[in-house]
Design an enzyme around this catalytic site. Structure first.
Site, PDB file in Angstrom:
ATOM      1  N   ASP A   1      -9.016  -5.348  -5.824  1.00  0.00           N
ATOM      2  CA  ASP A   1      -8.657  -4.311  -4.856  1.00  0.00           C
ATOM      3  C   ASP A   1      -9.428  -3.039  -5.210  1.00  0.00           C
ATOM      4  OD1 ASP A   1      -7.480  -2.456  -3.173  1.00  0.00           O
ATOM      5  OD2 ASP A   1      -5.438  -3.200  -3.496  1.00  0.00           O
TER       6      ASP A   1
ATOM      7  N   HIS B   1      -7.529  -5.811  -1.046  1.00  0.00           N
ATOM      8  CA  HIS B   1      -6.305  -5.139  -0.605  1.00  0.00           C
ATOM      9  C   HIS B   1      -5.605  -6.013   0.442  1.00  0.00           C
ATOM     10  CE1 HIS B   1      -3.990  -1.448  -0.650  1.00  0.00           C
ATOM     11  NE2 HIS B   1      -4.068  -1.310   0.656  1.00  0.00           N
TER      12      HIS B   1
ATOM     13  N   SER C   1       0.820  -1.192   0.000  1.00  0.00           N
ATOM     14  CA  SER C   1       0.000   0.000   0.000  1.00  0.00           C
ATOM     15  C   SER C   1       0.863   1.254   0.000  1.00  0.00           C
ATOM     16  CB  SER C   1      -0.960  -0.046   1.192  1.00  0.00           C
ATOM     17  OG  SER C   1      -2.100   0.737   0.971  1.00  0.00           O
TER      18      SER C   1
END
Length: 652
Positions: free
Chosen positions: A304, A335, A198
């Site tokens: 995601d 995610h 991320s």
């Protein structure tokens, strides 16, 4: 391989002594045949744990002195004692104190003297005994660092780049945050690999795009490549928030008190109009892909909805054009870190990748298939290239059917129009579930049931010509696989995984830093359709993707929507559908008005990358001609699509 346990274990003294003896014998220099795998021959319990503060040569908080970022280091003691230098695995993060890392939300912990006790995740536990140093960097404005968070901008990227420079002898570090005693990285050869999920992986992308020397590889997991595309999709706003909210979310308490000016610059530079500004240009790493020297091992979830695969496609393609060595894993999760959906294979592959890229071991990982793709929960396939070499774009065209808003999808140009009215209460799954029904909020077009499997791989685009009834309008375009399937439940909590109670251990533990993490399994759902790819746009950006303008009601406009990258097989017996609609609830914000839009079919098309190209689509849709057929088409009594919460404020 891991050990399974319900509690943390520590190494007995005899193991430590044996490790030290093996370390003296099994060094790369002594391995005459050439090593193929680094071994856990160094003591993790005796590893050097130290902190330095690297000067970024920026004064982001405006206090009159350059900012220093905190760098916590865990490195094996034995190599330095023998005059050997080690490579570095580095994770630069804003989350080490505010929010935690990994499925267990681990944070950095320190002893009474400020020395690191726990570094989140398994990187130090696993790789330090194998002859790597692990470096955990607090981005500027977070935890023990000076400066301010600027959400992917110059300060964020320089926070990490300065550390790579220091590891290679080009920057200055100090032993304390405010002192004058300098620290040298004389224990490393400077070869650095950056990794992270991320925001952490995003910083790896940004640092690589500077072309910094010494950065040999990056492993960005679910990472952003352009921050504009995190907050907007072709002018259509997402999440009802901007980068100022995210900065405030991760800033340390000290930074919040001193970084008001930076916060205001984020507000001013990121207007909710969706216009592209200088702020967004600074945070676009794709445009600098040609500067990347490092190899890139990308991991991304195809479902995601936080950091969407719209970040993957342009970055991957730009790296390919620049000749960068690449590898990719694509899961069917949301995610989620690969440590939590394919743990054993992931750690083994990552180990081999770092051995090859940072230690120079000829272990063959560079000669293996480029892509690993999860075809169904826990079922993986490989490709020698991605997208596969025989992928070709095919132009599909919508046409009217027997019912309003229920049309066909093929290669022949359609005629006439379809009309729909934006309804911000509905989303892509509601549209897909009602694909064969006339509804006022969408126009849907489907192929006949396929007579053979059809694989999509890469990024699609949909060009529409529409006439709005109001000065503002947002559009969505969605590709859907219509047919029953078992998929990872990416819309549920966990985004495709369930966390278990059993733990497996990856590396060595200390009393304050366990190498044992909770196991997971796939969380699945039975569905009647699967959204394959989606894209959104503000129709006001029809002429200039960087600036939206008011529309003239009654005038026709042409715009191309970029859809998220995918790799998906539509099985024989299923149908492929294209949906065109307004606001995709929970994913983009609605426009100021409630437009009715007239879709002109003759000037609307979708360009879709099929493996095998137009001939593959033709073969799959021309009817039964002796090819393998799938289950009968099921237009009624099919399970619903996924439903799940959409958070207003997502955190990358």
């Amino acid at each position: 391989m891991p050990t399974r346990t319900r509690f943390t274990t520590w190494r007995p003294l005899a193991t430590v002594l044996l490790t030290a003896l093996v370390a003296a014998l099994l060094t790369p220099a002594a391995a005459h045949a050439g090593p193929r795998e680094s071994r856990p021959v160094y003591s993790y319990a005796d590893a050097v744990r130290e902190a330095v503060w690297v000067d970024t040569r920026l004064d982001g908080d405006g206090d009159g002195r350059t900012d220093r970022v905190a760098v916590d280091i865990v490195r094996p003691r034995e190599p330095a004692a023998r005059g050997r230098k080690v490579p570095v695995i580095m994770d630069a993060s804003p989350y080490y104190s505010c929010c935690g890392r990994g499925n267990d939300s681990q944070k950095k912990t320190y002893d009474a003297d400020g020395r690191l006790v726990q570094a989140p995740l398994y990187y130090d536990n696993y790789f330090v005994p194998r002859g790597y140093a692990f470096v955990a960097v607090d981005l500027a404005g977070t935890n023990r660092s000076d400066g301010c968070v600027d959400v992917g901008g110059r300060s964020d990227v320089r926070s990490a780049k300065a550390v790579v420079d220091w590891l290679n002898g080009r920057a200055t570090a100090y032993t304390t945050r405010t002192g004058t005693t300098t620290a040298r990285a004389d224990w490393t050869n400077g070869r650095t690999g950056m990794i992270g999920k991320s925001w952490d992986g995003t910083i790896a992308n940004g640092v690589a795009a500077t072309g910094v020397k010494g950065l040999r590889t990056i492993v960005p997991i679910s990472a952003i490549s352009s921050w504009y595309d995190y907050y907007f999709s072709q002018g259509a706003p997402l999440y009802d928030s901007g980068p100022d909210w995210l900065s405030d979310y991760v800033d340390s308490p000290e930074a919040r008190a001193r970084c008001g000016a930076v916060q205001q610059r984020l507000v001013d530079g990121a207007p909710r109009t969706g216009d592209r500004t200088a702020l967004w240009a600074e945070r676009d790493y794709v445009k600098n892909a040609h500067k990347v020297r490092a190899s890139v091992f990308v991991v991304h979830g195809l479902q995601d909805l936080n950091v969407r695969t719209s970040h993957l496609g342009p970055w991957w393609d730009a790296l390919g054009r620049a000749g960068v060595e690449r590898k990719i894993w694509l899961s069917r999760t949301g995610h989620v870190d690969p440590f939590d959906f394919r743990r054993a294979d992931w750690v083994r592959t990552l180990h081999r990748w770092f051995d090859h890229e940072l230690l120079g071991y000829d272990n063959g990982v560079d000669r293996e298939p480029v892509a690993d793709v999860e075809r169904a929960p826990d079922q993986w396939v490989t490709s020698t290239a991605w997208p596969p070499k025989h992928t070709r774009t095919t132009t599909l065209r919508p046409a009217s059917g027997a019912l309003p808003g229920v049309g066909t999808l093929g290669t022949r140009t359609g005629r006439g129009t379809e009309t729909f009215t934006d309804d911000p209460r509905h989303d892509e799954d509601a549209w897909a579930a009602a694909i064969d029904t006339t509804t006022p909020d969408k126009a849907g077009f489907t192929t006949a049931p396929l007579t053979r499997d059809l694989r999509l791989a890469g990024s699609s685009e949909v060009t529409v010509t529409v006439t709005p009834s109001t000065p503002t309008a947002h559009l969505s375009a969605v590709l859907v696989d219509l047919g029953p399937d078992t998929i990872r439940d990416y819309a549920a909590s966990g985004e495709g995984i369930t966390t278990l109670t059993d733990r497996t251990c990856w590396g060595e533990s200390t009393p304050g830093d366990s190498a044992c993490f909770r196991e997971t399994k796939a969380r699945t759902a039975q569905v009647g359709h699967t959204v394959v790819s989606r894209g959104w746009a503000d129709l006001g950006t029809y002429a200039d993707p960087g600036k939206g303008v008011p529309l003239t009601p009654g005038r026709a406009y042409r715009i191309t929507l970029d859809l998220t990258a995918t790799d998906h097989v539509v099985p024989a017996g299923h149908r492929l559908a294209l949906v065109v609609a307004g606001t995709d609830s929970g994913l983009i914000d609605p426009p100021a008005d409630t437009p009715t839009l007239t879709l002109h079919l003759a000037r609307t098309s979708a360009r879709v990358p099929f493996v095998g190209g137009p001939s593959a689509f033709s073969a799959a849709t021309r009817g039964d001609q002796g090819v393998r057929t799938g289950p009968a088409d099921r237009d009624t009594a099919v399970p619903p699509g996924l439903t799940g919460p959409h958070t207003a404020h997502r955190v990358p």
